[in-house]
Design a protein around this motif. Sequence first.
Motif, PDB file in Angstrom:
ATOM      1  N   TYR A  36       0.753  -1.170   0.199  1.00 33.04           N
ATOM      2  CA  TYR A  36       0.109  -0.047  -0.015  1.00 33.04           C
ATOM      3  C   TYR A  36       1.096   1.316   0.220  1.00 33.04           C
ATOM      4  CZ  TYR A  36      -3.914  -2.735   1.248  1.00 33.04           C
ATOM      5  OH  TYR A  36      -5.163  -3.589   1.320  1.00 33.04           O
ATOM      6  N   GLN A  38       0.863   5.549   0.808  1.00 35.14           N
ATOM      7  CA  GLN A  38       0.258   6.642   1.563  1.00 35.14           C
ATOM      8  C   GLN A  38       0.855   7.965   1.261  1.00 35.14           C
ATOM      9  OE1 GLN A  38       0.444   6.625   5.739  1.00 35.14           O
ATOM     10  NE2 GLN A  38      -1.638   7.540   5.923  1.00 35.14           N
ATOM     11  N   LEU A  44      -4.352   5.451   2.882  1.00 31.78           N
ATOM     12  CA  LEU A  44      -3.610   4.263   2.074  1.00 31.78           C
ATOM     13  C   LEU A  44      -4.489   3.907   0.973  1.00 31.78           C
ATOM     14  CD1 LEU A  44      -2.672   4.021   5.413  1.00 31.78           C
ATOM     15  CD2 LEU A  44      -1.920   1.807   4.650  1.00 31.78           C
ATOM     16  N   GLU A  88       4.649   7.351   1.790  1.00 29.15           N
ATOM     17  CA  GLU A  88       5.087   6.198   2.768  1.00 29.15           C
ATOM     18  C   GLU A  88       4.667   4.813   2.227  1.00 29.15           C
ATOM     19  OE1 GLU A  88       4.197   6.966   6.783  1.00 29.15           O
ATOM     20  OE2 GLU A  88       5.922   5.249   7.469  1.00 29.15           O
ATOM     21  N   PHE A  90       3.836   0.756   2.610  1.00 32.64           N
ATOM     22  CA  PHE A  90       3.416  -0.276   3.613  1.00 32.64           C
ATOM     23  C   PHE A  90       3.360  -1.831   3.121  1.00 32.64           C
ATOM     24  CE2 PHE A  90       2.614   2.159   7.223  1.00 32.64           C
ATOM     25  CZ  PHE A  90       2.198   3.432   7.015  1.00 32.64           C
ATOM     26  N   PHE A 103       0.368  -5.127   8.993  1.00 33.59           N
ATOM     27  CA  PHE A 103       1.123  -4.209   8.330  1.00 33.59           C
ATOM     28  C   PHE A 103       2.683  -4.060   8.663  1.00 33.59           C
ATOM     29  CE2 PHE A 103      -1.721  -1.867   5.420  1.00 33.59           C
ATOM     30  CZ  PHE A 103      -3.223  -2.433   5.974  1.00 33.59           C
ATOM     31  N   GLY A 104       3.549  -3.811   7.987  1.00 30.79           N
ATOM     32  CA  GLY A 104       4.818  -3.367   8.274  1.00 30.79           C
ATOM     33  C   GLY A 104       4.789  -2.204   8.828  1.00 30.79           C
ATOM     34  N   ILE A 105       5.810  -1.507   9.418  1.00 32.28           N
ATOM     35  CA  ILE A 105       5.837  -0.175   9.978  1.00 32.28           C
ATOM     36  C   ILE A 105       5.965   0.708   9.093  1.00 32.28           C
ATOM     37  CG2 ILE A 105       6.922  -1.269  12.100  1.00 32.28           C
ATOM     38  CD1 ILE A 105       9.564  -0.003  11.383  1.00 32.28           C
ATOM     39  N   GLY A 106       6.343   0.631   7.662  1.00 33.97           N
ATOM     40  CA  GLY A 106       6.401   1.497   6.695  1.00 33.97           C
ATOM     41  C   GLY A 106       7.681   1.784   6.406  1.00 33.97           C
TER      42      GLY A 106
END
Lengths: 113, 112
Positions: A36, A38, A44, A88, A90, A103-106
Amino acid sequence: AQSVSQHNHHVILSEAASLELGCNYSYGGTVNLFWYVQYPGQHLQLLLKYFSGDPLVKGIKGFEAEFIKSKFSFNLRKPSVQWSDTAEYFCAVNGGGYQKVTFGIGTKLQVIP
Amino acid sequence: NAGVTQTPKFQVLKTGQSMTLQCAQDMNHEYMSWYRQDPGMGLRLIHYSVGAGITDQGEVPNGYNVSRSTTEDFPLRLLSAAPSQTSVYFCASSYGQGAEAFFGQGTRLTVV
């Protein structure tokens, strides 16, 4: 339990440079994988997804990702970034059942003109 | 194309106050969820619903309540706001298990 690891938290590139963002997941079974994006101040939105089939997935705006099952990886790539790709990113994994989307931390990408 | 609509976009609360974040979707999705986004922590699942009348807890449910009386609406209630609940909240919906999630524009909540 499933988990997602994004290796780079902040990436700075010049326009036209190539991009690769790392994503590794841990889960023992079949997974659905997502990237995703953002954009600043926005929500997102989906870049691309992998459910099955061809492990090389193409998404919007020239992005692609490759699922390598043996490495539990789903890295995002783009051959030539633009300033408008500043955002950002993800990585997310779904290991079975809607409630298990993790989700990962981005990774914050900054593209310098 | 409305998609997922969240209100309000911004909110400031005092510690101990209660409030409801609204979320509505017009895509007839069965699955809806609430996430909070905090710097360096990605998105964490608060509560989710697999259909009207069915809700369950996610990763960080404490201090929040949800209900799902209709397919379209999935409000998130903060019972007694705390500074630790300062965050950006996103509502999402999807049409099936593991499917693409559609996100709302987010609510930026500050608790002072």
